[in-house]
Design a protein around this motif. Structure first.
Motif, PDB file in Angstrom:
ATOM      1  N   SER A  43      20.031 -21.291 -38.999  1.00  0.00           N
ATOM      2  CA  SER A  43      20.908 -20.119 -39.162  1.00  0.00           C
ATOM      3  C   SER A  43      20.769 -19.128 -38.015  1.00  0.00           C
ATOM      4  O   SER A  43      21.449 -18.107 -38.005  1.00  0.00           O
ATOM      5  N   HIS A  44      19.867 -19.387 -37.072  1.00  0.00           N
ATOM      6  CA  HIS A  44      19.728 -18.518 -35.886  1.00  0.00           C
ATOM      7  C   HIS A  44      19.287 -17.095 -36.271  1.00  0.00           C
ATOM      8  O   HIS A  44      19.624 -16.122 -35.612  1.00  0.00           O
ATOM      9  N   ALA A  66      30.036 -12.303 -32.918  1.00  0.00           N
ATOM     10  CA  ALA A  66      30.580 -11.921 -31.610  1.00  0.00           C
ATOM     11  C   ALA A  66      29.483 -11.426 -30.681  1.00  0.00           C
ATOM     12  O   ALA A  66      29.481 -11.718 -29.475  1.00  0.00           O
ATOM     13  N   ASP A  67      28.531 -10.672 -31.237  1.00  0.00           N
ATOM     14  CA  ASP A  67      27.416 -10.185 -30.423  1.00  0.00           C
ATOM     15  C   ASP A  67      26.517 -11.322 -29.957  1.00  0.00           C
ATOM     16  O   ASP A  67      26.066 -11.341 -28.808  1.00  0.00           O
ATOM     17  N   SER A  73      22.523 -15.819 -27.377  1.00  0.00           N
ATOM     18  CA  SER A  73      22.357 -17.250 -27.110  1.00  0.00           C
ATOM     19  C   SER A  73      23.634 -17.950 -26.694  1.00  0.00           C
ATOM     20  O   SER A  73      23.588 -18.939 -25.947  1.00  0.00           O
ATOM     21  N   GLY A  74      24.778 -17.489 -27.193  1.00  0.00           N
ATOM     22  CA  GLY A  74      26.027 -18.142 -26.829  1.00  0.00           C
ATOM     23  C   GLY A  74      26.254 -18.135 -25.328  1.00  0.00           C
ATOM     24  O   GLY A  74      26.452 -19.186 -24.707  1.00  0.00           O
ATOM     25  N   GLY A 210      20.163 -13.592 -19.720  1.00  0.00           N
ATOM     26  CA  GLY A 210      19.573 -12.401 -20.331  1.00  0.00           C
ATOM     27  C   GLY A 210      20.235 -12.144 -21.658  1.00  0.00           C
ATOM     28  O   GLY A 210      21.234 -12.766 -22.009  1.00  0.00           O
ATOM     29  N   GLY A 211      19.668 -11.224 -22.420  1.00  0.00           N
ATOM     30  CA  GLY A 211      20.234 -10.933 -23.733  1.00  0.00           C
ATOM     31  C   GLY A 211      19.924  -9.524 -24.189  1.00  0.00           C
ATOM     32  O   GLY A 211      19.022  -8.871 -23.665  1.00  0.00           O
ATOM     33  N   ALA A 212      20.724  -9.077 -25.159  1.00  0.00           N
ATOM     34  CA  ALA A 212      20.517  -7.739 -25.708  1.00  0.00           C
ATOM     35  C   ALA A 212      20.767  -7.730 -27.212  1.00  0.00           C
ATOM     36  O   ALA A 212      21.205  -6.731 -27.768  1.00  0.00           O
TER      37      ALA A 212
END
Length: 233
Positions: A43-44, A66-67, A73-74, A210-212
């Motif tokens: 389920s991430h 959407a985020d 990860s998308g 990168g990610g937020a």
């Protein structure tokens, strides 16, 4: 989470060549829920987000998804897949795979990408007689696509849509979300998947990773000690 507006985006048109039908069918098979990678069991971090009351309905899930696609990860998976497709030798491929593993913010998220990758490699290598090392999931898909001659412009949007589809399936089991509502949310992600695929096609490299999505990352960590769980992540 950051609210983003999903607007209509012109579909990708990076190539005038139609994808050969056998390759299209192969991609559909690889990214289908029936392909034995076990995507339905992850389920991430969404399971914890639902438990904590952060995701309670279709609108909240749409924002969450959407985020994840845009800032988490998308997007990162798309860049890793593209880098794996472009890798010219095993050394470059191994470096991409190592980066994909290092990006996992928790033990379960690492399991999610490595276990699915291992399952994908095993089945794909056996059926299509490919020489595929054990790789994390987006890297494995990117490498396999290169080996059968599928272009990035074909595999990227389909991979992203498959990613969103798996999480939508999890949401339909966890949230008060009917089949029609779930499919409506998934449909609204299509332009976003196309946009993220276009960005990866434009040549964004590993330096752009990168990610937020901090709340989603924390949810994935919290899920590891959640008392009752349906999912592995």
């Amino acid at each position: 989470m950051i609210m983003i507006m999903i607007t209509t985006i012109t579909a990708m048109n990076t190539s005038t060549d139609m994808i050969p039908t056998p390759h299209l069918v192969t991609l559909m098979q690889w990214l289908s829920p029936a392909y034995p990678v076990g995507g339905f069991s992850y389920s991430h971090g969404l399971e914890w987000a639902v438990h904590a009351g952060d995701v309670t309905d279709a609108a909240a899930f749409q924002e969450w998804l959407a985020d994840i696609l845009t800032y988490g990860s998308g997007r990162n998976d798309a860049l890793l897949l593209a880098a794996a497709w472009r890798a010219e030798d095993d050394t470059q491929l191994a470096a991409v795979d190592a980066m994909g593993r290092a990006l996992a913010p928790s033990a379960e998220r690492l399991l999610e990408t490595t276990a699915q990758g291992a399952a994908f490699v095993k089945t794909t290598a056996d059926i299509w007689e490919m020489d595929l090392p054990t790789l994390c999931y987006p890297v494995a898909v990117g490498r396999a696509a290169r080996l059968i001659g599928v272009g990035l412009e074909q595999v990227l949007p389909l991979y992203l849509h498959g990613f969103a589809s798996n999480l939508t399936g999890a949401a339909m089991r966890l949230v008060t979300l009917g089949q029609t509502e779930g499919q409506r949310v998934l449909s609204r992600m299509t332009p976003l998947c196309d946009l993220l695929a276009e960005e990866a096609l434009a040549g964004l490299g590993l330096d752009e990773l990168g990610g937020a999505t901090f709340m989603a990352d924390i949810a994935a960590m919290k899920h590891e000690t959640q008392y009752t769980r349906l999912f592995r992540s």
